[in-house]
Design an enzyme around this catalytic site. Structure first.
Site, PDB file in Angstrom:
ATOM      1  N   MET A  19       4.809  -2.116   1.668  1.00  0.00           N
ATOM      2  CA  MET A  19       5.439  -1.362   2.760  1.00  0.00           C
ATOM      3  C   MET A  19       6.119  -2.341   3.713  1.00  0.00           C
ATOM      4  O   MET A  19       5.462  -3.165   4.352  1.00  0.00           O
ATOM      5  CB  MET A  19       4.403  -0.496   3.493  1.00  0.00           C
ATOM      6  CG  MET A  19       3.918   0.701   2.674  1.00  0.00           C
ATOM      7  SD  MET A  19       2.817   1.820   3.573  1.00  0.00           S
ATOM      8  CE  MET A  19       1.265   0.938   3.476  1.00  0.00           C
ATOM      9  N   ALA A  20       7.447  -2.214   3.773  1.00  0.00           N
ATOM     10  CA  ALA A  20       8.234  -3.097   4.626  1.00  0.00           C
ATOM     11  C   ALA A  20       7.815  -2.918   6.079  1.00  0.00           C
ATOM     12  O   ALA A  20       7.612  -1.792   6.544  1.00  0.00           O
ATOM     13  CB  ALA A  20       9.716  -2.764   4.458  1.00  0.00           C
ATOM     14  N   GLN A  72       7.049  -8.553  -4.113  1.00  0.00           N
ATOM     15  CA  GLN A  72       8.107  -7.603  -4.467  1.00  0.00           C
ATOM     16  C   GLN A  72       9.467  -8.074  -3.971  1.00  0.00           C
ATOM     17  O   GLN A  72       9.634  -8.377  -2.786  1.00  0.00           O
ATOM     18  CB  GLN A  72       7.841  -6.212  -3.895  1.00  0.00           C
ATOM     19  CG  GLN A  72       8.838  -5.202  -4.483  1.00  0.00           C
ATOM     20  CD  GLN A  72       8.802  -3.838  -3.839  1.00  0.00           C
ATOM     21  OE1 GLN A  72       9.035  -3.714  -2.641  1.00  0.00           O
ATOM     22  NE2 GLN A  72       8.503  -2.816  -4.630  1.00  0.00           N
ATOM     23  N   CYS A 102      13.319   1.980  -3.353  1.00  0.00           N
ATOM     24  CA  CYS A 102      13.566   2.128  -1.907  1.00  0.00           C
ATOM     25  C   CYS A 102      14.735   3.072  -1.648  1.00  0.00           C
ATOM     26  O   CYS A 102      15.823   2.878  -2.196  1.00  0.00           O
ATOM     27  CB  CYS A 102      13.839   0.762  -1.265  1.00  0.00           C
ATOM     28  SG  CYS A 102      14.122   0.918   0.511  1.00  0.00           S
ATOM     29  N   LYS A 141       8.860  -1.199  -9.875  1.00  0.00           N
ATOM     30  CA  LYS A 141       8.417  -0.012  -9.127  1.00  0.00           C
ATOM     31  C   LYS A 141       9.609   0.920  -8.978  1.00  0.00           C
ATOM     32  O   LYS A 141      10.681   0.508  -8.555  1.00  0.00           O
ATOM     33  CB  LYS A 141       7.871  -0.422  -7.755  1.00  0.00           C
ATOM     34  CG  LYS A 141       7.337   0.750  -6.936  1.00  0.00           C
ATOM     35  CD  LYS A 141       6.472   0.262  -5.794  1.00  0.00           C
ATOM     36  CE  LYS A 141       5.945   1.386  -4.938  1.00  0.00           C
ATOM     37  NZ  LYS A 141       6.941   1.910  -3.994  1.00  0.00           N
ATOM     38  N   GLY A 226      -0.360   4.005  -0.159  1.00  0.00           N
ATOM     39  CA  GLY A 226       0.521   3.554   0.921  1.00  0.00           C
ATOM     40  C   GLY A 226       0.142   4.178   2.240  1.00  0.00           C
ATOM     41  O   GLY A 226      -0.752   3.706   2.957  1.00  0.00           O
TER      42      GLY A 226
HETATM   43  C1  FMN Z   1       6.657   2.322   6.128  1.00  0.00           C
HETATM   44  C2  FMN Z   1       6.878   2.276   4.628  1.00  0.00           C
HETATM   45  C3  FMN Z   1       7.487   1.174   4.076  1.00  0.00           C
HETATM   46  C4  FMN Z   1       7.684   1.092   2.691  1.00  0.00           C
HETATM   47  N1  FMN Z   1       8.228  -0.035   2.153  1.00  0.00           N
HETATM   48  C5  FMN Z   1       8.321  -0.157   0.800  1.00  0.00           C
HETATM   49  C6  FMN Z   1       8.730  -1.375   0.201  1.00  0.00           C
HETATM   50  O1  FMN Z   1       8.993  -2.382   0.876  1.00  0.00           O
HETATM   51  N2  FMN Z   1       8.800  -1.424  -1.160  1.00  0.00           N
HETATM   52  C7  FMN Z   1       8.479  -0.342  -1.956  1.00  0.00           C
HETATM   53  O2  FMN Z   1       8.562  -0.420  -3.179  1.00  0.00           O
HETATM   54  N3  FMN Z   1       8.074   0.813  -1.402  1.00  0.00           N
HETATM   55  C8  FMN Z   1       7.958   0.913  -0.060  1.00  0.00           C
HETATM   56  N4  FMN Z   1       7.465   2.068   0.471  1.00  0.00           N
HETATM   57  C9  FMN Z   1       6.994   3.134  -0.433  1.00  0.00           C
HETATM   58  C10 FMN Z   1       5.507   2.980  -0.745  1.00  0.00           C
HETATM   59  O3  FMN Z   1       5.247   1.776  -1.422  1.00  0.00           O
HETATM   60  C11 FMN Z   1       4.996   4.164  -1.615  1.00  0.00           C
HETATM   61  O4  FMN Z   1       5.712   4.163  -2.821  1.00  0.00           O
HETATM   62  C12 FMN Z   1       5.197   5.504  -0.929  1.00  0.00           C
HETATM   63  O5  FMN Z   1       4.832   5.436   0.436  1.00  0.00           O
HETATM   64  C13 FMN Z   1       4.399   6.613  -1.631  1.00  0.00           C
HETATM   65  O6  FMN Z   1       3.021   6.324  -1.589  1.00  0.00           O
HETATM   66  P1  FMN Z   1       2.030   7.058  -0.514  1.00  0.00           P
HETATM   67  O7  FMN Z   1       2.209   8.540  -0.697  1.00  0.00           O
HETATM   68  O8  FMN Z   1       0.672   6.562  -0.860  1.00  0.00           O
HETATM   69  O9  FMN Z   1       2.502   6.625   0.843  1.00  0.00           O
HETATM   70  C14 FMN Z   1       7.288   2.169   1.859  1.00  0.00           C
HETATM   71  C15 FMN Z   1       6.687   3.287   2.434  1.00  0.00           C
HETATM   72  C16 FMN Z   1       6.476   3.352   3.793  1.00  0.00           C
HETATM   73  C17 FMN Z   1       5.793   4.557   4.379  1.00  0.00           C
END
Ligand code: FMN
Length: 322
Positions: A19-20, A72, A102, A141, A226
């Site tokens: 998560m960025a 990543q 993303c 991913k 996440g």
């Molecule tokens: C604040 C935030 C930042 C994220 N940044 C990235 C990222 O840098 N790379 C990525 O592949 N996914 C990123 N995601 C997506 C998450 O890795 C994940 O795929 C998505 O939140 C779904 O999972 P969850 O339902 O458990 O949150 C981000 C999600 C959030 C909420």
């Protein structure tokens, strides 16, 4: 049960999502201390790595971390991605993941992230170039597709496997959905049936039983968490216990939540210094205090606070219910 990517065996099936702006070293150390088996870094720009930006290089540092972290990368040019992967490997990355999920406009406008799901030939070239360049396992991913009319995750899963990727993570929403609707876990099951490499299932795990249900329904090799763990590293502990067939620990008390929040704050302070910590912990603290009586007012005070003492006393008052 553990799972593995290439020769790396992890202690359980619980993976912390990239998560960025969130999953920095402090977050990863917290996740590890609560029992998560595998971390991901924030997404790292291939270009920024090629320029050797100090802050970007620092994102590759894994010192003090007790569990592995997948690094990543995001980018849209095969050669740049390959060179960036080589730098990451040189800096000690043990697994490199390619971001093809993303959805943010800034990223997809450059043909990066989920935009690659609209250009599978390029996605293939990127995976091929990165796999060729590094010795460490490469993973991908992805989302379900760009939109409902172009659902192509199965194709991308097969491409990834064919090009030598050693695991995939699927967040089964389309790019168009961003985070709306529900993750389509059936797609995880289909991905698992389509490829022989490990599949990490992702999307909408907010409580430990969700993880068990995902594994039972899809056969995925591991679960990635996440949003559910934001301000809630306890979810890693609960999920790890449940998947190991142990009793789920009792829900944390408000006191424990506030102590954990302060611990996270102090850890970040030791890594990034107080000024960045005051700024960057605001969002984390808002997540930690969510749902506690008085949270809205406390959040305003946190956003004005400039010292650790203020933060600590705000958390203390919440813990004491005053
Ligand atoms: C604040 C935030 C930042 C994220 N940044 C990235 C990222 O840098 N790379 C990525 O592949 N996914 C990123 N995601 C997506 C998450 O890795 C994940 O795929 C998505 O939140 C779904 O999972 P969850 O339902 O458990 O949150 C981000 C999600 C959030 C909420």
């Amino acid at each position: 049960m553990g799972f593995s990517i290439g020769k790396h065996v992890f202690k359980n099936q619980v993976v912390s999502a990239p998560m960025a702006g969130v999953t920095d070293k402090a977050y990863r150390i917290m996740a590890a201390s609560f029992g998560c088996g595998l971390n991901f870094t924030e997404m790292i720009s291939d270009q920024a790595l090629l320029y050797g930006h100090h802050k970007t290089m620092a994102m590759l540092d894994r010192s003090q971390e007790s569990i592995p972290a997948v690094v990543q990368l995001f980018g849209g040019q095969p050669q740049n991605m390959a060179r960036a992967a080589a730098i990451a490997e040189e800096q000690g990355a043990i697994i490199i993941d390619i971001n093809m999920g993303c959805p943010t406009p800034k990223i997809v406008r450059n043909g990066e992230g989920s935009a690659l799901m609209r250009d599978l030939p390029r996605a293939r070239e990127i995976i091929r170039a990165v796999v060729k360049e590094v010795k460490v396992p490469v993973t991908v991913k992805m989302r379900k597709g760009w939109d409902e009319s172009s659902v192509n995750y199965l194709e991308l899963c097969r491409i990834a496997e064919g090009e030598g990727a050693q695991a995939i993570t699927l967040h089964p929403r389309t790019r168009e959905q961003f985070f709306s609707g529900r993750a389509d876990w059936n797609a995880i099951r289909e991905a698992k049936a389509a490829v022989a490499i490990p599949v990490i299932g992702n999307g909408d795990i907010f409580e430990a039983p969700d993880a068990l249900e995902m594994i039972m329904n899809t056969g995925c090799d591991a679960v990635m968490i996440g949003r559910g763990a934001l301000g809630n590293p306890f979810l890693f502990a609960a999920t790890a216990s449940l998947l190991n067939g142990e009793a789920i620990p009792p829900a944390p008390t408000v006191q424990q939540r506030m102590q954990t929040a302060l611990q996270h704050f102090d850890l970040m302070d030791s890594l990034k210094g107080i000024n960045r910590t005051i700024a960057e912990m605001r969002k984390h603290l808002a997540w930690y205090i969510k749902g506690i009586p008085g949270a809205a007012q406390a959040r305003n005070r946190i956003n004005q606070a400039t010292t650790r003492e203020e933060i600590s006393s705000i958390l203390q008052s919440l813990a004491e219910g005053r």
